[in-house]
Design an enzyme around this catalytic site. Structure first.
Site, PDB file in Angstrom:
ATOM      1  N   HIS A   1      11.516  15.924  -1.695  1.00  0.00           N
ATOM      2  CA  HIS A   1      12.887  15.515  -1.999  1.00  0.00           C
ATOM      3  C   HIS A   1      13.152  14.083  -1.530  1.00  0.00           C
ATOM      4  O   HIS A   1      13.691  13.263  -2.278  1.00  0.00           O
ATOM      5  CB  HIS A   1      13.855  16.486  -1.301  1.00  0.00           C
ATOM      6  CG  HIS A   1      15.286  16.071  -1.353  1.00  0.00           C
ATOM      7  ND1 HIS A   1      16.181  16.558  -2.286  1.00  0.00           N
ATOM      8  CD2 HIS A   1      16.001  15.202  -0.577  1.00  0.00           C
ATOM      9  CE1 HIS A   1      17.358  16.006  -2.093  1.00  0.00           C
ATOM     10  NE2 HIS A   1      17.286  15.178  -1.061  1.00  0.00           N
ATOM     11  N   GLU A   2      12.753  13.782  -0.300  1.00  0.00           N
ATOM     12  CA  GLU A   2      13.000  12.439   0.232  1.00  0.00           C
ATOM     13  C   GLU A   2      12.115  11.398  -0.452  1.00  0.00           C
ATOM     14  O   GLU A   2      12.535  10.256  -0.674  1.00  0.00           O
ATOM     15  CB  GLU A   2      12.767  12.426   1.744  1.00  0.00           C
ATOM     16  CG  GLU A   2      13.718  13.331   2.521  1.00  0.00           C
ATOM     17  CD  GLU A   2      15.181  12.958   2.329  1.00  0.00           C
ATOM     18  OE1 GLU A   2      15.464  11.765   2.111  1.00  0.00           O
ATOM     19  OE2 GLU A   2      16.041  13.851   2.398  1.00  0.00           O
TER      20      GLU A   2
ATOM     21  N   GLU B   1      21.116  13.554  -5.529  1.00  0.00           N
ATOM     22  CA  GLU B   1      20.615  14.675  -4.734  1.00  0.00           C
ATOM     23  C   GLU B   1      19.999  15.744  -5.623  1.00  0.00           C
ATOM     24  O   GLU B   1      18.942  16.300  -5.306  1.00  0.00           O
ATOM     25  CB  GLU B   1      21.748  15.272  -3.898  1.00  0.00           C
ATOM     26  CG  GLU B   1      22.217  14.399  -2.760  1.00  0.00           C
ATOM     27  CD  GLU B   1      21.147  14.203  -1.709  1.00  0.00           C
ATOM     28  OE1 GLU B   1      20.348  15.123  -1.483  1.00  0.00           O
ATOM     29  OE2 GLU B   1      21.094  13.117  -1.115  1.00  0.00           O
TER      30      GLU B   1
ATOM     31  N   HIS C   1      13.828  10.331  -3.681  1.00  0.00           N
ATOM     32  CA  HIS C   1      14.867   9.311  -3.534  1.00  0.00           C
ATOM     33  C   HIS C   1      14.253   7.906  -3.589  1.00  0.00           C
ATOM     34  O   HIS C   1      14.798   7.002  -4.228  1.00  0.00           O
ATOM     35  CB  HIS C   1      15.594   9.481  -2.197  1.00  0.00           C
ATOM     36  CG  HIS C   1      16.650  10.543  -2.211  1.00  0.00           C
ATOM     37  ND1 HIS C   1      17.654  10.600  -3.154  1.00  0.00           N
ATOM     38  CD2 HIS C   1      16.861  11.604  -1.388  1.00  0.00           C
ATOM     39  CE1 HIS C   1      18.447  11.630  -2.915  1.00  0.00           C
ATOM     40  NE2 HIS C   1      17.984  12.262  -1.836  1.00  0.00           N
TER      41      HIS C   1
END
Length: 335
Positions: free
Chosen positions: A186-187, A246, A190
């Protein structure tokens, strides 16, 4: 005298022709000798060569399917072009270095041989090869993983591939490897999708809109009312983009982790744990939050599972229908 010279020239030409014939014969013999030593691939028996061709074709087929399957690569916003990517990456590297320096001074930076840090590095090394699909820039990044001693429930990946996890998020949520992979993916997403760069571009655009509305309103005699309204609108726009970011990061992170052989259903258990942790801590409602509500997030993740479970199954070498339910160390198994 002239006849004698001609005779000598004829003899010389005859000798040259003879030497040329001998050299040609030698080269021909050498070529035949080299040709008789076939390369290793040519010496393989027909069955072995056929198996090799079939294996290569199967691998190409698997690679093609892998590219077509999974989460579609999100389209980039033109707003991100308002911020310079290389400059942001350079700034991120500098900030990351400063963070590590401060953590080291406080005795909060885990050493390279610390097992929990090595655990993070192993997971990162499995995920990194699958980042290229979402950003070719990541091929140039010097990926780095560090663990910081802090009770904060936090983790991030800076532009340029600088990864940091806090011990609080691992310990308080009792994360499994699959759940760590969901957070890390997930990070990473980004950074790969340049959400930070897009946010900087949005801020610049909002600043321009605020200044423009303020000047226009003052010309019309309404004071700075227009600027205030533009400022409020820009804040709402930024919040909307953030919630979208997100959701994108959730899905892209699942895709990366699944291709690396981590169960994407762990994203469900992860956010169930997050939800349980946040209860009673005053989590803001969704319409005022920069993150989706936990229930909404889990629903979105479940809807995307049919797209990423085949990637995980392929990485495991099994059929999707043969996958066992995912069992975390908390809650019910997830199908």
């Amino acid at each position: 005298m002239q006849a004698a010279n001609l005779d000598l020239m004829d003899d010389s030409l005859h000798d040259l022709r003879a030497a040329a014939r001998r050299a040609g014969a030698a080269l021909l013999a050498l070529a035949l000798a080299v040709g008789s030593v076939a390369p290793a691939s040519a010496q393989q028996p027909p069955a072995a060569k056929a198996d090799s061709r079939e294996a290569s074709a199967e691998q190409r087929k698997r690679d093609a399917l892998s590219k077509d399957e999974g989460i579609e690569v999100p389209k980039r916003s033109r707003i991100a072009s308002l911020a310079d990517a290389k400059r942001m990456e350079s700034q991120a590297v500098a900030q990351y270095g400063q963070l590590l320096k401060q953590a080291r001074a406080q005795g909060a930076l885990a050493p390279p041989d610390y097992p929990p840090r090595q655990r993070l590095e192993r997971i990162a090394q499995r995920l990194i090869p699958y980042t290229h699909r979402f950003s070719e820039r990541s091929d140039e990044w010097k990926w780095e993983v560090n663990l910081l001693g802090s009770n904060q429930v936090n983790a991030f990946v800076m532009p340029g591939g600088k990864i940091a996890f806090y011990t609080g998020i691992i310990d308080r949520l009792r994360l499994t490897d699959d759940e760590i992979a969901m957070i890390m993916g997930h990070e990473m997403a980004h950074a790969l999708l340049e959400h930070g760069r897009e946010r900087v571009g949005q801020a610049k655009l909002a600043q321009i809109a605020t200044i423009g509305a303020s000047v226009f309103s003052q010309i019309l005699g309404y004071g700075d009312l227009g600027g205030q309204l533009a400022s409020g609108a820009s804040q709402l726009t930024l919040l909307k983009f953030s919630r979208g970011d997100e959701t994108e990061a959730d899905l892209v992170g699942m895709d990366i982790a699944a291709r690396a052989g981590y169960d994407p259903r762990a994203a469900v258990s992860l956010w169930q744990k997050m939800s349980a942790l946040s209860q009673g801590q005053g989590a803001p409602p969704q319409f005022l939050s920069t993150h989706p509500a936990h229930a909404t997030r889990i629903d979105t993740i479940r809807e995307a599972l049919p797209k990423v479970l085949p990637l995980y199954a392929r990485a495991r070498g099994v059929a999707p229908q043969a996958l066992e339910p995912y069992a975390s160390n908390w809650g019910e198994p997830i199908r």
